[in-house]
Design a protein around this motif. Structure first.
Motif, PDB file in Angstrom:
ATOM      1  N   TRP A 143      -0.659  -9.517 -18.334  1.00 38.32           N
ATOM      2  CA  TRP A 143      -2.076  -9.677 -17.752  1.00 38.32           C
ATOM      3  C   TRP A 143      -2.278  -8.089 -17.099  1.00 38.32           C
ATOM      4  N   GLY A 144      -1.879  -7.172 -17.138  1.00 37.56           N
ATOM      5  CA  GLY A 144      -2.239  -5.775 -16.550  1.00 37.56           C
ATOM      6  C   GLY A 144      -1.875  -5.528 -15.395  1.00 37.56           C
ATOM      7  N   TYR A 145      -0.818  -6.108 -14.787  1.00 33.09           N
ATOM      8  CA  TYR A 145      -0.255  -5.942 -13.357  1.00 33.09           C
ATOM      9  C   TYR A 145       0.843  -4.845 -13.654  1.00 33.09           C
ATOM     10  N   PRO A 146       1.081  -4.116 -12.855  1.00 27.90           N
ATOM     11  CA  PRO A 146       2.267  -3.284 -12.755  1.00 27.90           C
ATOM     12  C   PRO A 146       3.635  -3.934 -12.579  1.00 27.90           C
ATOM     13  N   THR A 147       4.576  -3.282 -13.441  1.00 32.97           N
ATOM     14  CA  THR A 147       6.000  -3.727 -13.089  1.00 32.97           C
ATOM     15  C   THR A 147       6.857  -2.334 -12.915  1.00 32.97           C
ATOM     16  N   LEU A 148       7.675  -2.473 -12.223  1.00 29.66           N
ATOM     17  CA  LEU A 148       8.520  -0.946 -11.880  1.00 29.66           C
ATOM     18  C   LEU A 148       9.318  -1.101 -12.960  1.00 29.66           C
ATOM     19  N   LYS A 149       9.907  -0.261 -13.611  1.00 28.30           N
ATOM     20  CA  LYS A 149      11.030   0.162 -14.352  1.00 28.30           C
ATOM     21  C   LYS A 149      12.159   0.277 -13.712  1.00 28.30           C
ATOM     22  N   ASP A 150      11.650   1.323 -12.592  1.00 32.22           N
ATOM     23  CA  ASP A 150      13.055   1.870 -11.703  1.00 32.22           C
ATOM     24  C   ASP A 150      12.220   2.096 -10.314  1.00 32.22           C
ATOM     25  N   ARG A 151      12.740   1.531  -9.283  1.00 32.41           N
ATOM     26  CA  ARG A 151      11.904   1.747  -7.983  1.00 32.41           C
ATOM     27  C   ARG A 151      12.350   3.270  -7.599  1.00 32.41           C
ATOM     28  N   ALA A 152      13.700   3.920  -7.852  1.00 31.38           N
ATOM     29  CA  ALA A 152      13.993   5.131  -7.332  1.00 31.38           C
ATOM     30  C   ALA A 152      12.950   6.076  -8.063  1.00 31.38           C
ATOM     31  N   VAL A 153      12.525   7.070  -7.327  1.00 31.96           N
ATOM     32  CA  VAL A 153      11.704   8.170  -7.931  1.00 31.96           C
ATOM     33  C   VAL A 153      12.468   9.361  -8.086  1.00 31.96           C
ATOM     34  N   PRO A 154      12.809   9.752  -9.116  1.00 31.02           N
ATOM     35  CA  PRO A 154      13.680  11.039  -9.522  1.00 31.02           C
ATOM     36  C   PRO A 154      12.865  12.259  -8.997  1.00 31.02           C
ATOM     37  N   ASP A 155      13.488  13.181  -8.472  1.00 29.81           N
ATOM     38  CA  ASP A 155      13.081  14.513  -8.077  1.00 29.81           C
ATOM     39  C   ASP A 155      11.901  15.051  -8.957  1.00 29.81           C
ATOM     40  N   GLN A 156      12.119  15.061 -10.200  1.00 34.59           N
ATOM     41  CA  GLN A 156      11.295  15.612 -11.127  1.00 34.59           C
ATOM     42  C   GLN A 156       9.972  14.957 -11.229  1.00 34.59           C
ATOM     43  N   LEU A 157       9.866  13.793 -10.836  1.00 32.65           N
ATOM     44  CA  LEU A 157       8.679  12.778 -10.771  1.00 32.65           C
ATOM     45  C   LEU A 157       7.839  12.606  -9.446  1.00 32.65           C
ATOM     46  N   ARG A 158       8.333  13.188  -8.573  1.00 35.32           N
ATOM     47  CA  ARG A 158       7.675  13.133  -7.248  1.00 35.32           C
ATOM     48  C   ARG A 158       6.555  13.285  -7.059  1.00 35.32           C
ATOM     49  N   THR A 159       5.920  14.523  -7.737  1.00 34.45           N
ATOM     50  CA  THR A 159       4.488  14.914  -7.814  1.00 34.45           C
ATOM     51  C   THR A 159       3.601  13.979  -8.373  1.00 34.45           C
ATOM     52  N   HIS A 160       4.022  13.420  -9.780  1.00 33.48           N
ATOM     53  CA  HIS A 160       3.301  12.106 -10.389  1.00 33.48           C
ATOM     54  C   HIS A 160       3.424  11.085  -9.705  1.00 33.48           C
ATOM     55  N   ALA A 161       4.394  10.742  -8.958  1.00 35.00           N
ATOM     56  CA  ALA A 161       4.522   9.585  -8.202  1.00 35.00           C
ATOM     57  C   ALA A 161       3.299   9.344  -6.974  1.00 35.00           C
ATOM     58  N   ARG A 162       3.405  10.798  -6.162  1.00 38.85           N
ATOM     59  CA  ARG A 162       2.272  10.780  -5.248  1.00 38.85           C
ATOM     60  C   ARG A 162       0.932  10.519  -5.835  1.00 38.85           C
ATOM     61  N   ARG A 163       0.762  11.260  -6.921  1.00 38.87           N
ATOM     62  CA  ARG A 163      -0.718  11.319  -7.573  1.00 38.87           C
ATOM     63  C   ARG A 163      -0.933   9.954  -8.056  1.00 38.87           C
ATOM     64  N   ALA A 164      -0.054   9.103  -8.769  1.00 34.60           N
ATOM     65  CA  ALA A 164      -0.426   7.697  -8.626  1.00 34.60           C
ATOM     66  C   ALA A 164      -0.553   6.852  -7.521  1.00 34.60           C
ATOM     67  N   VAL A 165       0.241   7.249  -6.604  1.00 36.13           N
ATOM     68  CA  VAL A 165      -0.078   6.344  -5.370  1.00 36.13           C
ATOM     69  C   VAL A 165      -1.534   6.840  -4.746  1.00 36.13           C
ATOM     70  N   ALA A 166      -1.928   8.192  -4.823  1.00 37.51           N
ATOM     71  CA  ALA A 166      -3.269   8.395  -4.193  1.00 37.51           C
ATOM     72  C   ALA A 166      -4.452   7.985  -5.103  1.00 37.51           C
ATOM     73  N   ALA A 167      -3.850   7.620  -6.551  1.00 30.60           N
ATOM     74  CA  ALA A 167      -5.369   7.138  -7.221  1.00 30.60           C
ATOM     75  C   ALA A 167      -5.304   5.597  -7.072  1.00 30.60           C
ATOM     76  N   CYS A 168      -4.493   4.938  -6.722  1.00 35.09           N
ATOM     77  CA  CYS A 168      -4.671   3.355  -6.795  1.00 35.09           C
ATOM     78  C   CYS A 168      -5.697   3.153  -5.767  1.00 35.09           C
ATOM     79  N   PRO A 169      -6.761   2.512  -6.512  1.00 33.37           N
ATOM     80  CA  PRO A 169      -8.132   1.985  -5.860  1.00 33.37           C
ATOM     81  C   PRO A 169      -7.916   1.136  -4.770  1.00 33.37           C
ATOM     82  N   ARG A 170      -6.885   0.291  -4.565  1.00 28.98           N
ATOM     83  CA  ARG A 170      -6.652  -0.736  -3.724  1.00 28.98           C
ATOM     84  C   ARG A 170      -5.472  -0.601  -2.728  1.00 28.98           C
TER      85      ARG A 170
END
Length: 70
Positions: free
Chosen positions: A33-60
């Motif tokens: 249906w287009g809703y997000p599902t998490l593959k893994d809740r833990a954010v590896p160190d190398q993906l922290r910047t990308h995770a912050r960018r995704a959080v900031a971009a969420c319109p809701r």
């Protein structure tokens, strides 16, 4: 030493825009249906910047990252 980070989705606030999955495909998939599902809740160190960018971009503001155990 850095503390562990985890992702959370507020399923009530989410409207299924899909930006998070585009910005962080390593950790987020979309269901049929287009809703997000998490593959893994833990954010590896190398993906922290990308995770912050995704959080900031969420319109809701439905995606969050926090400290502590995933």
């Amino acid at each position: 030493m850095t503390s562990a980070r985890s992702l959370r989705i507020d399923r009530i606030a989410c409207t299924g825009e899909g930006l998070c999955a585009e910005l962080l495909p390593e950790l987020i998939d979309l269901d049929e249906w287009g809703y997000p599902t998490l593959k893994d809740r833990a954010v590896p160190d190398q993906l922290r910047t990308h995770a912050r960018r995704a959080v900031a971009a969420c319109p809701r503001l439905a995606l969050r990252t926090g400290r502590g155990r995933p």
